[in-house]
Design a protein around this motif. Structure first.
Motif, PDB file in Angstrom:
ATOM      1  N   ASP A  42      35.972 -70.409  26.192  1.00  8.19           N
ATOM      2  CA  ASP A  42      35.490 -70.375  27.574  1.00  8.19           C
ATOM      3  C   ASP A  42      33.985 -70.580  27.669  1.00  8.19           C
ATOM      4  OD1 ASP A  42      34.788 -67.984  26.401  1.00  8.19           O
ATOM      5  OD2 ASP A  42      35.312 -66.749  28.139  1.00  8.19           O
ATOM      6  N   LYS A  43      33.353 -70.997  26.561  1.00  7.83           N
ATOM      7  CA  LYS A  43      31.910 -71.216  26.563  1.00  7.83           C
ATOM      8  C   LYS A  43      31.589 -72.629  26.106  1.00  7.83           C
ATOM      9  CE  LYS A  43      30.737 -66.371  25.746  1.00  7.83           C
ATOM     10  NZ  LYS A  43      30.070 -65.399  24.842  1.00  7.83           N
ATOM     11  N   TYR A  44      30.528 -73.187  26.662  1.00  5.70           N
ATOM     12  CA  TYR A  44      30.117 -74.548  26.326  1.00  5.70           C
ATOM     13  C   TYR A  44      28.769 -74.493  25.615  1.00  5.70           C
ATOM     14  CZ  TYR A  44      33.912 -76.213  29.244  1.00  5.70           C
ATOM     15  OH  TYR A  44      35.169 -76.462  29.759  1.00  5.70           O
ATOM     16  N   VAL A  45      28.734 -75.039  24.412  1.00  7.59           N
ATOM     17  CA  VAL A  45      27.531 -75.015  23.583  1.00  7.59           C
ATOM     18  C   VAL A  45      27.164 -76.455  23.240  1.00  7.59           C
ATOM     19  CG1 VAL A  45      26.562 -74.240  21.387  1.00  7.59           C
ATOM     20  CG2 VAL A  45      28.152 -72.765  22.638  1.00  7.59           C
ATOM     21  N   GLY A  46      25.897 -76.788  23.396  1.00  8.18           N
ATOM     22  CA  GLY A  46      25.455 -78.167  23.204  1.00  8.18           C
ATOM     23  C   GLY A  46      25.005 -78.502  21.800  1.00  8.18           C
ATOM     24  N   THR A  47      25.139 -77.549  20.874  1.00  9.67           N
ATOM     25  CA  THR A  47      24.782 -77.813  19.475  1.00  9.67           C
ATOM     26  C   THR A  47      25.990 -77.556  18.590  1.00  9.67           C
ATOM     27  OG1 THR A  47      24.003 -75.536  19.183  1.00  9.67           O
ATOM     28  CG2 THR A  47      22.359 -77.208  19.809  1.00  9.67           C
ATOM     29  N   GLY A  48      25.974 -78.152  17.406  1.00  7.28           N
ATOM     30  CA  GLY A  48      27.077 -77.999  16.473  1.00  7.28           C
ATOM     31  C   GLY A  48      26.766 -76.985  15.387  1.00  7.28           C
ATOM     32  N   TRP A  49      27.806 -76.503  14.733  1.00  6.24           N
ATOM     33  CA  TRP A  49      27.613 -75.454  13.713  1.00  6.24           C
ATOM     34  C   TRP A  49      26.837 -75.978  12.511  1.00  6.24           C
ATOM     35  CZ3 TRP A  49      30.294 -74.705   8.811  1.00  6.24           C
ATOM     36  CH2 TRP A  49      31.204 -75.717   8.478  1.00  6.24           C
ATOM     37  N   LEU A  50      27.037 -77.233  12.153  1.00  3.40           N
ATOM     38  CA  LEU A  50      26.288 -77.802  11.035  1.00  3.40           C
ATOM     39  C   LEU A  50      24.871 -78.169  11.460  1.00  3.40           C
ATOM     40  CD1 LEU A  50      29.123 -80.003   9.503  1.00  3.40           C
ATOM     41  CD2 LEU A  50      28.237 -77.827   8.629  1.00  3.40           C
ATOM     42  N   GLY A  51      24.697 -78.597  12.700  1.00  4.86           N
ATOM     43  CA  GLY A  51      23.352 -78.844  13.206  1.00  4.86           C
ATOM     44  C   GLY A  51      22.527 -77.575  13.219  1.00  4.86           C
ATOM     45  N   ARG A  52      23.143 -76.468  13.616  1.00  6.71           N
ATOM     46  CA  ARG A  52      22.420 -75.195  13.605  1.00  6.71           C
ATOM     47  C   ARG A  52      22.158 -74.723  12.173  1.00  6.71           C
ATOM     48  NH1 ARG A  52      26.293 -74.243  17.641  1.00  6.71           N
ATOM     49  NH2 ARG A  52      27.367 -72.647  16.411  1.00  6.71           N
ATOM     50  N   TYR A  53      23.031 -75.096  11.257  1.00  8.24           N
ATOM     51  CA  TYR A  53      22.744 -74.833   9.842  1.00  8.24           C
ATOM     52  C   TYR A  53      21.477 -75.581   9.413  1.00  8.24           C
ATOM     53  CZ  TYR A  53      22.923 -75.814   4.834  1.00  8.24           C
ATOM     54  OH  TYR A  53      22.591 -75.997   3.514  1.00  8.24           O
ATOM     55  N   LEU A  54      21.356 -76.850   9.819  1.00  7.06           N
ATOM     56  CA  LEU A  54      20.150 -77.612   9.495  1.00  7.06           C
ATOM     57  C   LEU A  54      18.920 -76.955  10.112  1.00  7.06           C
ATOM     58  CD1 LEU A  54      21.438 -81.272  10.078  1.00  7.06           C
ATOM     59  CD2 LEU A  54      21.304 -80.015   7.911  1.00  7.06           C
ATOM     60  N   ASP A  55      19.050 -76.502  11.365  1.00  6.66           N
ATOM     61  CA  ASP A  55      17.947 -75.801  12.021  1.00  6.66           C
ATOM     62  C   ASP A  55      17.542 -74.563  11.238  1.00  6.66           C
ATOM     63  OD1 ASP A  55      17.864 -77.556  14.165  1.00  6.66           O
ATOM     64  OD2 ASP A  55      19.031 -76.269  15.502  1.00  6.66           O
ATOM     65  N   SER A  56      18.509 -73.752  10.882  1.00  6.17           N
ATOM     66  CA  SER A  56      18.209 -72.439  10.321  1.00  6.17           C
ATOM     67  C   SER A  56      17.599 -72.531   8.937  1.00  6.17           C
ATOM     68  CB  SER A  56      19.484 -71.592  10.254  1.00  6.17           C
ATOM     69  OG  SER A  56      20.370 -72.101   9.266  1.00  6.17           O
ATOM     70  N   ASN A  57      17.979 -73.540   8.170  1.00  7.76           N
ATOM     71  CA  ASN A  57      17.470 -73.653   6.814  1.00  7.76           C
ATOM     72  C   ASN A  57      16.231 -74.534   6.722  1.00  7.76           C
ATOM     73  OD1 ASN A  57      19.326 -72.404   4.529  1.00  7.76           O
ATOM     74  ND2 ASN A  57      20.579 -72.962   6.278  1.00  7.76           N
ATOM     75  N   CYS A  58      15.806 -75.077   7.839  1.00 12.43           N
ATOM     76  CA  CYS A  58      14.691 -76.020   7.791  1.00 12.43           C
ATOM     77  C   CYS A  58      13.490 -75.580   8.611  1.00 12.43           C
ATOM     78  CB  CYS A  58      15.150 -77.387   8.292  1.00 12.43           C
ATOM     79  SG  CYS A  58      16.343 -78.156   7.209  1.00 12.43           S
ATOM     80  N   ALA A  59      13.516 -74.360   9.097  1.00 17.08           N
ATOM     81  CA  ALA A  59      12.449 -73.945  10.006  1.00 17.08           C
ATOM     82  C   ALA A  59      11.069 -74.100   9.386  1.00 17.08           C
ATOM     83  CB  ALA A  59      12.677 -72.499  10.433  1.00 17.08           C
ATOM     84  N   ASP A  60      10.947 -73.856   8.100  1.00 12.18           N
ATOM     85  CA  ASP A  60       9.630 -73.957   7.467  1.00 12.18           C
ATOM     86  C   ASP A  60       9.658 -74.899   6.268  1.00 12.18           C
ATOM     87  OD1 ASP A  60       9.781 -70.829   5.551  1.00 12.18           O
ATOM     88  OD2 ASP A  60      11.227 -72.438   5.876  1.00 12.18           O
ATOM     89  N   CYS A  61      10.571 -75.879   6.314  1.00 12.63           N
ATOM     90  CA  CYS A  61      10.667 -76.823   5.196  1.00 12.63           C
ATOM     91  C   CYS A  61       9.810 -78.057   5.461  1.00 12.63           C
ATOM     92  CB  CYS A  61      12.111 -77.289   4.999  1.00 12.63           C
ATOM     93  SG  CYS A  61      13.274 -75.971   4.744  1.00 12.63           S
TER      94      CYS A  61
END
Length: 403
Positions: free
Chosen positions: A135-154
């Motif tokens: 019932d929720k709409y999210v504009g990002t993907g789970w793997l895209g958020r993985y890239l975000d989370s592991n790359c914040a300071d890369c």
């Protein structure tokens, strides 16, 4: 001086190539190196588009309800079912995957789904790709958020590669996105367009953060990325015989990138055509044979190069089919489905949970036993070493000791 027409032309070219800023930055200067938070493992996701019929993939061949529900579609043991144990068996076309199963390199999870399932192809695929509630709409993907989370300071980020013409929602993060390409050669050729090459070499005289400044930087970084992928991918050319299908060609591209030493940690490949409302048996059989033979060649390729133990392959579809066949000798949209895991690093193998309960249906559909996000959480935390709770938005129970 750059005109509005030049800007629009460049914008169209950038869009068509799926350019993303800050992606694979300065690769040509730094070359291959161990990435921040990298544990040397990679994930390959295989999406079966259209809603694969899980009951005719992993067949409950000793269940009378299965055959009563599918008087013509039910596959009989004498048809060559590849038995697995627990009264389940592979579709007869899946010989290569049966070989990997027998070698202890596969895990099967039954009745995977989510609460309040949606039977729309597009919506259910969005749910699987974004890992959202129904019932929720999210504009990002789970793997895209993985890239975000592991790359914040890369300085040199993790990245995801999708072997396709377009980028799936699964690979789109809030800060970073994966890169979509059919082959390193074709991608490199696109960036060698004279106009793109000229613009990518220019330095923007516009204010930092302006549209043109953003575009100049994007073009320069993408050209650098394409050059890196093209030249590095030449290190390894596969000698394994792949089937002559589009799906297998895409797997071969992924294998050559992996075996060449490309430091991508996520790969995404799709096989479509599973919406089998009519005359299912022949259509699904061909697709499952394509899946099996392609993944068999892919696994052999990685094994020969010593990369299979560090690779986990996850195979899913957006939903399964209804238990009962329809009047057109096919099946309609259902709910829960099986998920396949392959790799040399699996700690638990074989059939990992109970077969679907055909006596306890939800309006003719399978009830899910396992939330797909528990699989994602396990892969993210235990395989990729990422913060699954932050990426998925909340905590899901992980599958202990799987990888």
């Amino acid at each position: 001086m750059t005109t509005r027409r030049d800007f629009l032309k460049t914008s169209v070219l950038a869009s068509s190539l799926l350019f993303v800023p800050k992606f694979l930055h300065a690769l040509d200067q730094q070359g291959l190196q161990t990435l921040h938070n990298s544990n040397g493992r990679r994930l390959v996701v295989v999406q079966l588009g259209g809603g694969n019929d899980g009951l005719n993939t992993i067949i409950p061949y000793r269940n009378d309800i299965y055959y009563k529900s599918r008087p013509t579609l039910g596959i009989r043991e004498q048809s060559g079912i590849l038995t697995l144990g627990q009264d389940l068996g592979f579709n007869p076309t899946m010989t290569q995957l049966k070989g990997l199963y027998d070698q202890g390199q596969m895990g099967i999870l039954n009745a995977v789904g989510y609460p309040n399932p949606d039977r729309s192809h597009f919506r259910s695929m969005d749910i699987w790709q974004s890992a959202s509630d129904s019932d929720k709409y999210v504009g990002t993907g789970w793997l895209g958020r993985y890239l975000d989370s592991n790359c914040a300071d890369c300085q040199l980020p993790y990245n995801g590669l999708e072997v396709d013409d377009t980028l799936s929602l699964a690979m789109k993060g809030g800060l970073r996105k994966g890169l979509s390409l059919k082959s390193p050669e074709k991608f490199h050729q696109l960036t060698q367009n004279r106009f793109i090459a000229q613009v990518s070499q220019q330095k923007s005289s516009n204010a930092a953060g302006s549209e043109l400044d953003y575009l100049y930087k994007t073009l320069a970084e993408t050209t650098s990325s394409a050059d890196y992928l093209y030249h590095t991918s030449k290190v390894y050319k596969s000698g394994v015989a792949y089937p002559n299908t589009e799906f297998s060609k895409n797997l071969k591209t992924a294998a050559e990138l992996i075996n060449s030493g490309i430091e991508s940690r996520v790969f995404y490949v799709s096989l479509t055509g599973f919406d089998t409302h009519v005359r299912q048996q022949e259509q699904q059989g061909k697709l499952l044979q394509d899946l099996s033979s392609g993944l068999g060649a892919f696994a052999e390729d990685l094994q020969k190069a010593g990369n299979f133990d560090d690779t986990l392959i996850l195979v899913f579809s957006e939903f399964g089919r209804r238990v009962s066949q329809n009047a057109s000798n096919g099946t309609d949209h259902g709910t829960a489905n099986n998920v396949l895991l392959l790799g040399g690093g699996l700690k638990q193998k074989g059939i990992l949970n109970a077969a679907p309960d055909l006596l306890n249906l939800d309006q003719g559909d399978l009830r899910y036993q396992l939330d797909f996000r528990s699989i994602y959480a396990t892969v993210l935390r235990d395989w990729l070493g990422a913060d699954d709770t932050a990426i998925l938005g909340r905590e899901f129970q992980r599958l202990s000791g799987l990888v």
